[in-house]
Design an enzyme around this catalytic site. Structure first.
Site, PDB file in Angstrom:
ATOM      1  N   ASP A 121     -52.800 -96.230  -2.045  1.00 33.78           N
ATOM      2  CA  ASP A 121     -52.458 -95.149  -2.973  1.00 33.78           C
ATOM      3  C   ASP A 121     -52.640 -93.751  -2.398  1.00 33.78           C
ATOM      4  OD1 ASP A 121     -55.202 -95.235  -2.865  1.00 33.78           O
ATOM      5  OD2 ASP A 121     -55.523 -95.095  -5.025  1.00 33.78           O
ATOM      6  N   GLU A 122     -52.705 -93.609  -1.070  1.00 35.97           N
ATOM      7  CA  GLU A 122     -52.816 -92.274  -0.495  1.00 35.97           C
ATOM      8  C   GLU A 122     -52.255 -92.229   0.917  1.00 35.97           C
ATOM      9  OE1 GLU A 122     -56.748 -90.827   0.487  1.00 35.97           O
ATOM     10  OE2 GLU A 122     -57.564 -92.859   0.452  1.00 35.97           O
TER      11      GLU A 122
END
Length: 438
Positions: A121-122
């Site tokens: 998620d990053e």
């Protein structure tokens, strides 16, 4: 009246140096469920947690509506329900998370090929060479808008001259924030914060710094580097640089070979029985070695992770006589490590296996004794056939009786429901940038 020359987007970029974005998806797992099924979850307090039916386990992440009620990551589910009785518990769906992960990274990739994935998620994006697409603020805003409109997901973006400050900037405004953090802003915005506020400095290092009389990032920035090196070794120089906002680490777009492959599972209750623990390690070894073989790697070191009911975590490892990809060897080694370092009957709440010191199998030099020389090719051929059958018919196509049980370790072959935020196999296998938006 004097005409002023038009400001070109390139004027918003430094003549020397870089412009780095850090894109951080907000409450990613819960946001994905909300985007996929807004009627069921939009605006409601939700939490992704294991053992949903039993109301046991811990909160993996929670929505912002749930956080407003005090629900936090790593909180016991029963405590979360006490704080927020209307909390909706959701089973993890890592297959769904991986789909959305690929899609948001594809959007970011459209603005620069210099994209480095940090977790599911990053990611970091170096947009120094993207001047033709707009100013850094315009590019960040457009990425954020597209992720929201095309995927229905919120994200925060940090804009900075390096990865360290970009990461810290993305944390400053959540959800849906865009923050610029310049080198000249570091003293005003960061120096009054405790050392543990700095990305990369954990609580333990923060406590050690405090014992040395260094409590704030500003104090760390001004301390004599020799003093830090004397107490922390080579990391002391990094601590000094980080406190001054300096980070020369490049954005690495290449998918580096895995440094380790691991899997942990949180148990639904305290386990003390040797047979239960043996079964958990068997399931973990099976899947970790399966992932290892998919990447064409072999491992030299086996590490186990043990967490107690009071959340204390220990790790123990051993280097093997020779590299392996075989689950039986890993399982046997993990059980021996556990027996050697854990008192019989002492309860555990989480177990894990991580394979380290990995090598590319095709180029690794493996010495075999006479027994292995005859046995190993047969074992490798058996693994190859079993892997092919599982690829075709699913992970549960072939199981041993010892793998069956009612604890979460028996579910780790279900890639829809099991996974971790740091497991990036879905990007290594398919890549991104060439898939389309899906």
């Amino acid at each position: 009246m004097t005409d002023h020359p038009a400001v070109h987007p390139r004027d918003h970029y430094p003549k020397k140096g870089r412009v780095i974005l850090h894109i951080d998806m907000n409450a990613f797992y819960c946001s994905v469920h909300e985007a996929a099924d807004p009627k069921a979850y939009a605006g409601k307090p939700t939490a992704v947690a294991g053992s949903v039916e039993l109301r046991r386990g811990i909160v993996v992440t929670s929505s912002y509506a749930a956080r407003a009620r005090g629900v936090r990551t790593a909180m016991q589910v029963r405590e979360a329900l006490r704080l927020c009785p209307e909390l909706i518990l959701i089973k993890p769906d890592f297959h769904l998370y991986r789909q959305y992960s690929r899609q948001f990274m594809n959007i970011a990739y459209n603005y620069s090929p210099l994209l480095e994935t940090m977790s599911i998620d990053e990611c970091f994006v170096d947009i120094t060479g993207s001047k033709a697409l707009g100013t850094p603020q315009e590019i960040a805003a457009e990425i954020q808008r597209r992720i929201r409109e095309e995927l229905g997901l919120p994200c925060s973006i940090g804009i900075a001259p390096n990865k360290l400050l970009a990461k810290m900037a993305s944390d400053m405004k959540k959800p849906n924030g865009i923050t610029i953090l310049r080198l000249r802003d570091v003293s005003a915005l960061l120096w009054d914060k405790p050392c543990s506020y700095m990305y990369g400095i954990g609580n333990r290092t923060g406590e050690k710094l405090a014992r040395l009389g260094i409590r704030t990032i500003g104090e760390l920035a001004k301390v004599d580097e020799k003093k830090l090196v004397a107490h922390f070794g080579v990391i002391g120089s990094w601590l000094k640089q980080a406190a001054n906002g300096i980070d020369e680490t490049p954005v690495n777009p290449e998918q580096e070979p895995s440094k380790s492959v691991g899997h942990t599972t949180t148990l639904p209750r305290d386990f003390t029985d040797a047979a239960d623990i043996n079964r958990v390690f068997l399931n973990l070894a099976d899947q970790v070695c399966r992932r290892l073989r998919k990447q064409g790697l072999i491992a030299n070191t086996v590490q186990i992770t043990i967490r107690t009911p009071d959340m204390k975590t220990i790790t123990r490892s051993v280097t093997l006589d020779g590299p392996t990809e075989d689950a039986d060897m890993v399982h046997h080694t993990a059980c021996k490590l556990f027996d050697r370092h854990w008192r019989a009957g002492q309860p555990v709440r989480l177990l894990g296996i991580t394979l380290q010191n990995l090598e590319d199998k095709s180029t690794a030099a493996v010495q075999l004794d006479l027994f292995d020389f005859e046995k190993r090719p047969k074992k490798e051929e058996l693994n190859r056939v079993l892997d092919q059958l599982r690829d075709k018919f699913g992970e549960d196509a072939i199981l041993t009786a010892g793998m069956l049980g009612d604890d979460p370790s028996s579910m780790i072959r279900n890639h829809k429901e099991r996974g971790t935020s740091l497991q990036m196999d879905h990007l290594k296998e398919k890549g991104f940038g060439g898939e389309g938006k899906g």
